[in-house]
Every structure is written in structure tokens, then in C-alpha cells.
Scaffold this motif. Sequence first.
Motif, PDB file in Angstrom:
ATOM      1  N   HIS A  64     -90.770 -22.489 -16.956  1.00 59.37           N
ATOM      2  CA  HIS A  64     -90.021 -22.481 -18.283  1.00 59.37           C
ATOM      3  C   HIS A  64     -89.416 -21.050 -18.550  1.00 59.37           C
ATOM      4  O   HIS A  64     -90.281 -20.518 -19.438  1.00 59.37           O
ATOM      5  CB  HIS A  64     -90.496 -23.259 -19.400  1.00 59.37           C
TER       6      HIS A  64
ATOM      7  N   GLU B  52     -98.481 -37.017 -16.665  1.00 61.79           N
ATOM      8  CA  GLU B  52     -98.694 -36.969 -18.111  1.00 61.79           C
ATOM      9  C   GLU B  52    -100.008 -37.766 -18.379  1.00 61.79           C
ATOM     10  O   GLU B  52    -100.255 -38.578 -19.191  1.00 61.79           O
ATOM     11  CB  GLU B  52     -97.953 -37.673 -19.286  1.00 61.79           C
TER      12      GLU B  52
ATOM     13  N   SER C 104    -101.310 -28.309 -20.950  1.00 64.94           N
ATOM     14  CA  SER C 104    -100.064 -28.227 -19.768  1.00 64.94           C
ATOM     15  C   SER C 104     -99.135 -28.878 -20.118  1.00 64.94           C
ATOM     16  O   SER C 104     -99.153 -30.091 -20.830  1.00 64.94           O
ATOM     17  CB  SER C 104    -100.626 -28.379 -18.503  1.00 64.94           C
ATOM     18  N   VAL C 105     -97.871 -28.480 -20.004  1.00 68.35           N
ATOM     19  CA  VAL C 105     -96.396 -29.187 -19.793  1.00 68.35           C
ATOM     20  C   VAL C 105     -95.620 -29.338 -18.531  1.00 68.35           C
ATOM     21  O   VAL C 105     -94.725 -29.432 -18.230  1.00 68.35           O
ATOM     22  CB  VAL C 105     -95.507 -28.751 -20.911  1.00 68.35           C
ATOM     23  N   ILE C 106     -96.644 -28.853 -17.339  1.00 73.06           N
ATOM     24  CA  ILE C 106     -96.046 -28.941 -15.981  1.00 73.06           C
ATOM     25  C   ILE C 106     -96.665 -30.085 -15.330  1.00 73.06           C
ATOM     26  O   ILE C 106     -96.548 -30.304 -14.077  1.00 73.06           O
ATOM     27  CB  ILE C 106     -96.315 -27.673 -15.390  1.00 73.06           C
ATOM     28  N   HIS C 107     -97.472 -30.839 -15.770  1.00 72.05           N
ATOM     29  CA  HIS C 107     -98.405 -31.967 -15.029  1.00 72.05           C
ATOM     30  C   HIS C 107     -97.447 -33.357 -14.931  1.00 72.05           C
ATOM     31  O   HIS C 107     -97.332 -34.025 -16.127  1.00 72.05           O
ATOM     32  CB  HIS C 107     -99.682 -32.324 -15.765  1.00 72.05           C
ATOM     33  N   HIS C 108     -96.814 -33.415 -13.732  1.00 66.57           N
ATOM     34  CA  HIS C 108     -96.493 -34.876 -13.672  1.00 66.57           C
ATOM     35  C   HIS C 108     -97.221 -35.996 -13.652  1.00 66.57           C
ATOM     36  O   HIS C 108     -98.570 -35.899 -13.472  1.00 66.57           O
ATOM     37  CB  HIS C 108     -95.690 -34.876 -12.098  1.00 66.57           C
TER      38      HIS C 108
ATOM     39  N   HIS D 125    -102.772 -33.138 -20.204  1.00 71.21           N
ATOM     40  CA  HIS D 125    -101.812 -32.866 -18.990  1.00 71.21           C
ATOM     41  C   HIS D 125    -100.263 -33.555 -19.482  1.00 71.21           C
ATOM     42  O   HIS D 125    -100.484 -34.671 -20.079  1.00 71.21           O
ATOM     43  CB  HIS D 125    -102.232 -33.702 -17.742  1.00 71.21           C
ATOM     44  N   TRP D 126     -99.431 -32.807 -19.777  1.00 68.88           N
ATOM     45  CA  TRP D 126     -98.156 -33.224 -20.381  1.00 68.88           C
ATOM     46  C   TRP D 126     -97.134 -32.819 -19.345  1.00 68.88           C
ATOM     47  O   TRP D 126     -97.331 -31.841 -18.645  1.00 68.88           O
ATOM     48  CB  TRP D 126     -97.751 -32.829 -21.889  1.00 68.88           C
ATOM     49  N   TRP D 127     -96.028 -33.101 -19.461  1.00 72.98           N
ATOM     50  CA  TRP D 127     -94.667 -32.664 -18.775  1.00 72.98           C
ATOM     51  C   TRP D 127     -93.435 -32.631 -19.533  1.00 72.98           C
ATOM     52  O   TRP D 127     -93.186 -33.646 -20.121  1.00 72.98           O
ATOM     53  CB  TRP D 127     -94.246 -33.560 -17.430  1.00 72.98           C
ATOM     54  N   ARG D 128     -92.879 -31.425 -19.528  1.00 74.93           N
ATOM     55  CA  ARG D 128     -91.776 -31.397 -20.455  1.00 74.93           C
ATOM     56  C   ARG D 128     -90.578 -30.547 -19.569  1.00 74.93           C
ATOM     57  O   ARG D 128     -90.975 -29.641 -18.910  1.00 74.93           O
ATOM     58  CB  ARG D 128     -91.770 -30.528 -21.773  1.00 74.93           C
TER      59      ARG D 128
ATOM     60  N   ASP E   5     -96.703 -22.081 -20.411  1.00 74.90           N
ATOM     61  CA  ASP E   5     -96.633 -23.759 -20.132  1.00 74.90           C
ATOM     62  C   ASP E   5     -97.926 -24.224 -19.704  1.00 74.90           C
ATOM     63  O   ASP E   5     -97.996 -25.350 -19.316  1.00 74.90           O
ATOM     64  CB  ASP E   5     -95.394 -24.054 -19.467  1.00 74.90           C
TER      65      ASP E   5
END
Length: 384
Positions: free
Chosen positions: A210, A242, A236-240, A155-158, A217
Motif C-alpha cells: 500500500h 481474511e 495484516s491487511v494483506i492476507h487473502h 488476517h485481513w485484506w484491504r 500494512d
Amino acid sequence: MIRVAVVGTGGISPMHIEGLLNFQNRCRIVALCDIYPEKAEGMKEKYKLDCEIFNDHQKMLSSGVKIDLVHICTPPYVHSEIAIYSMNAGCHVVVEKPMATCLAECDAMLEAEKKNGVVMACIAQNRFRNSIYKLKKIAESGIAGKIRCAHINSHWWRGHSYYDLWWRGTWEKEGGGPTLNHAVHHIDMLNWLEGELPKAVTALLTNTGHDNSEVEDLSLAILTYTDGSAASITSSVIHHGEEQGIELQCDNAKISAPWKIQAEISKENGFPVTGGNQALLNEIQYLYDSLPDLPYEGHTGEIDDILRALEEGTRPLITGIDGRKTVELITAVYKAGSRREWTVLPLQKDDPFYTFEGIQKEAIRFYEKKVSVENFKPDSITVP
């Protein structure tokens, strides 16, 4: 003394440079290379290096500067080209994640390694985290029982601007979204913990936030293994927040990183006893606490391992074979998600997804990338 060159001086290169500088009695950085040489000059100045600067890896390798080991920190689409050229020049190589954009490139890299009698290592630095190293040891001990279900949360957030960088957000240059470029480490860890690739994969790919990116994403994948066990992977790069993690549901207990254990014990009616299996929990925790910490973590830990392999004539912990397995599982996720079907492993050489060209043809393009910036100002990054 191992003489090192670093090719690509973008966001990940400080992890390599700082790792190498921990071992100045064993290695020395003799060259930095970037298509934007001013970025390489900036790194040279920042770390007060006594090294040569180049704007082309071929020029660097034919310059006469003695180089034993090349660290490749470029965008994924040139990993194989630079690695193969470097190995053909007689250099060992360290390739940042992912090893390459497709299996055909991985196989060409492995062939170059074999032909030239050199060593290729692939970065998967999270194996050198205490939490992951100790989880592996506990799993190997058998104390928790056989793994029956694994949950991988990458889980990431960008922010939206992340994909404005010229090479990001395109299948051609980045090779994919967070499945390839963020979850790659967690997928490597899953393969390491399981000890094998799954027999089949199905997946959902989507782009939810995105619209300046062709690639996903978010992906959700389900894996099945020959023994009937299963795993899930969220990339994911949508998870607040991280929050990344690995959870292994085993026969006798759950073990996870970040470290947490739970172990149920059954009442006569099959429902769990309040408080669980306290004796087993105590036994697992005792074993965990008895494991020594690693001397170095992250990139520094892996660089220490690679230097030792070169010094002793052995193999590093994370080889090109490992890097290829990770790319194979990621490719299977992309094939399954693109075709909305189950994908059976191993993937064969006649599979359209085996080659870069085949992936380009078959991959889902969620949006057209219309915005492109050449470089961001230097700033800190969060590292998978």
C-alpha cells in the motif's frame, strides 16, 4: 429509557445503530452527529429514526437535547477529544476501537470518567462472540492446563484504494495501520485470555502493498510473559481469505477459535501416540458443548451489556481500563518495531511513545500519502 447520541455516521455506525435498535424498550437514539451532516441524514432516513442531526459534537451537547449516552464512531484521532467533552457534559460514553491513539489520551479519558462519575465503555465486540466466550470459559476451567504459547492471527485484506480515504493511512489521523485498527480486537482478546500484559515485546513493521499509506500494512510481534510463556501476533491487511484465529497451546491440549481441539499423549520414547488423548478430548468437547450460547453476539451483545451496566449501576465487561491495556500493548509493538528492539512493559509516562506527539516523531513512515478522497459511496464493510 436511556437517550443515546451517535457521533460519526461512517462505516462502523450501522453496527451501533442496529445494536441499539434491538433494545427499543430500553434506549432511544435522539441525535446523530457527523462533520458531513448529509451522512447523518442518510442514516436517519435509512433507519427511520426520530432524532436530531448535528454537524458538531459540542453543538449537539449544548443544544438542549437530553442525552445520557454518547457512542463515538469517529476516526481514532478525535476519540479522546469527543469522549472527554461528552463526559464533562455529564454523559456516559461508548468509544469505538481503538480507545485512543496513545496512552496519554487514554489516561486523560480515564481521569474524565472518574472526575465526572460517569461510565466509559470501549468496544471490543469479539468478546461477545460465542466462539471467543466459550474459548475463555474453557481456558478458565483449567481443563486444558496453563497457556504456554498463544498464536493470534488477525488476517485481513484491504485493496489499495482502502487507504485513499482522507483520514486513513496517516499516523496523524488513523494513528497506525492494522496493528491498531484491525488487530485491536484480537489483542484485547489476548489480554483477556492471558489475564495480564506481557513483560516484553519485539516486532517487525513493514508496508508491502500500500504505497499510498504512511503506516504499516503488516506487523509480526513476539511477546514474552513473566512465567516464561510466549505469544505471537500477526496483524495484516494483506492476507487473502481474511482468516482470523486464536490458538492457545496449553499444557494438556490445544484449544482454539474457530473451535478446534487437539491433545497429545506420549509414548515411552516421547513421540505422540496416534489419535492423541481421546479421553481428554472427549472431556473438553463435552464441557464446550454444555456452555450455553450468548443471547446476543457482536456489537449487539456488548451494547446489551453496557445498557445493563447503566441500568443496574454496575460496570460494563469492557471498561476504559481494558481499552488502555490494549492500547499499551499496541504501543509497545509500535515502539519495538520502530526501534527494532525489545520493549519492556509497562510503558512509563516519560517514554516518548506515551504521547501522540512522541509517536508522531518516532513512527516509521513507509510512504508519502499522495491520494485522498473525501468519502466513499456507502457500501458494506467487513468488521474486525
